[in-house]
Design a protein around this motif. Structure first.
Motif, PDB file in Angstrom:
ATOM      1  N   LYS A 117     -29.997  39.640   9.855  1.00 53.22           N
ATOM      2  CA  LYS A 117     -30.757  40.158   8.709  1.00 53.22           C
ATOM      3  C   LYS A 117     -32.081  40.779   9.139  1.00 53.22           C
ATOM      4  CE  LYS A 117     -28.894  36.979   5.236  1.00 53.22           C
ATOM      5  NZ  LYS A 117     -29.228  35.893   4.298  1.00 53.22           N
ATOM      6  N   GLY A 118     -32.677  40.243  10.214  1.00 54.33           N
ATOM      7  CA  GLY A 118     -33.980  40.716  10.668  1.00 54.33           C
ATOM      8  C   GLY A 118     -33.982  42.150  11.161  1.00 54.33           C
ATOM      9  N   CYS A 119     -32.959  42.525  11.949  1.00 58.38           N
ATOM     10  CA  CYS A 119     -32.937  43.874  12.533  1.00 58.38           C
ATOM     11  C   CYS A 119     -31.799  44.741  12.018  1.00 58.38           C
ATOM     12  CB  CYS A 119     -32.888  43.797  14.060  1.00 58.38           C
ATOM     13  SG  CYS A 119     -31.306  43.213  14.726  1.00 58.38           S
ATOM     14  N   GLY A 120     -30.845  44.127  11.300  1.00 55.64           N
ATOM     15  CA  GLY A 120     -29.733  44.896  10.754  1.00 55.64           C
ATOM     16  C   GLY A 120     -28.629  45.226  11.740  1.00 55.64           C
ATOM     17  N   LYS A 121     -28.677  44.670  12.933  1.00 53.15           N
ATOM     18  CA  LYS A 121     -27.683  44.971  13.973  1.00 53.15           C
ATOM     19  C   LYS A 121     -26.623  43.877  14.041  1.00 53.15           C
ATOM     20  CE  LYS A 121     -30.276  48.232  16.021  1.00 53.15           C
ATOM     21  NZ  LYS A 121     -30.102  49.474  16.527  1.00 53.15           N
ATOM     22  N   VAL A 122     -25.410  44.281  14.441  1.00 47.18           N
ATOM     23  CA  VAL A 122     -24.352  43.310  14.697  1.00 47.18           C
ATOM     24  C   VAL A 122     -24.788  42.495  15.905  1.00 47.18           C
ATOM     25  CG1 VAL A 122     -21.951  43.012  15.399  1.00 47.18           C
ATOM     26  CG2 VAL A 122     -22.550  44.791  13.746  1.00 47.18           C
ATOM     27  N   MET A 123     -24.705  41.175  15.772  1.00 43.30           N
ATOM     28  CA  MET A 123     -25.188  40.308  16.845  1.00 43.30           C
ATOM     29  C   MET A 123     -24.064  39.452  17.393  1.00 43.30           C
ATOM     30  SD  MET A 123     -25.323  36.991  15.261  1.00 43.30           S
ATOM     31  CE  MET A 123     -26.219  36.163  16.516  1.00 43.30           C
ATOM     32  N   HIS A 124     -24.303  38.961  18.614  1.00 46.13           N
ATOM     33  CA  HIS A 124     -23.406  38.032  19.292  1.00 46.13           C
ATOM     34  C   HIS A 124     -24.259  36.878  19.789  1.00 46.13           C
ATOM     35  CE1 HIS A 124     -20.335  41.134  19.165  1.00 46.13           C
ATOM     36  NE2 HIS A 124     -21.287  41.970  19.524  1.00 46.13           N
ATOM     37  N   PRO A 125     -23.765  35.647  19.649  1.00 43.71           N
ATOM     38  CA  PRO A 125     -24.586  34.504  20.068  1.00 43.71           C
ATOM     39  C   PRO A 125     -24.812  34.488  21.576  1.00 43.71           C
ATOM     40  CG  PRO A 125     -22.375  33.794  19.510  1.00 43.71           C
ATOM     41  CD  PRO A 125     -22.468  35.246  19.152  1.00 43.71           C
ATOM     42  N   VAL A 126     -26.015  34.116  21.952  1.00 44.23           N
ATOM     43  CA  VAL A 126     -26.400  33.995  23.353  1.00 44.23           C
ATOM     44  C   VAL A 126     -27.133  32.673  23.505  1.00 44.23           C
ATOM     45  CG1 VAL A 126     -27.792  34.986  25.212  1.00 44.23           C
ATOM     46  CG2 VAL A 126     -26.661  36.496  23.574  1.00 44.23           C
TER      47      VAL A 126
END
Length: 159
Positions: A117-126
């Motif tokens: 939600k913060g940057c609007g990018k699709v994320m993957h857990p790290v």
């Protein structure tokens, strides 16, 4: 080790599996993170028997992962909501989904995307080290006995 004795093992993973370690419970939790809250919604989405679903929800409530909140008084109707303890499972759920996206998805790819939600990018857990911030993989961690480890138990050899 017997399944019903997992919660007595000197192992945090075994104790966790005693609460959330079956397929239906993980799918109930998945649906909780997707916003499902009511018994009939779980039942419809999962297609499991009322008895089985009731048992899984009861166990999650007993262990403080979910809480029941009334949404109607007459007749009393309650929904299930994640507690802080339940919300703390989010990283583990994301890690399992990420593994499934990488190793179990078909040619179409991931069925669900997780957007920050913060940057609007699709994320993957790290996973990163809480102390230095470096990315951590399986080969980057050494296991040592902690205060909760039973002295009579032996740590397995590490690869």
């Amino acid at each position: 080790m017997r399944w019903e004795e997992l919660d007595q093992q000197p192992c945090s993973l075994a104790r966790t599996l005693a609460v959330i370690g079956d397929k239906w419970t993980l799918l109930v939790l998945r649906d909780c993170f997707l916003g499902v809250r009511r018994f009939d919604e779980f039942e419809q989405r999962l297609g499991i028997t009322r008895h089985l679903l009731a048992g899984r929800l009861k166990k999650l409530v007993e262990h403080g992962v979910l809480t029941k909140v009334a949404y109607q008084q007459r007749p009393l109707r309650e929904e299930y909501r994640l507690t802080e303890k339940g919300l703390d499972l989010h990283p583990a759920m994301l890690a399992l989904v990420s593994w499934g996206d990488r190793h179990m998805a078909d040619e179409r790819g991931a069925p669900v995307l997780h957007v920050h939600k913060g940057c609007g990018k699709v994320m993957h857990p790290v996973i990163v080290c809480s102390e230095c911030g470096e990315t951590v993989g399986a080969r980057d961690v050494r296991v040592e006995a902690g205060a909760g480890w039973a002295e009579e138990a032996q740590l397995p050899r590490q690869a």
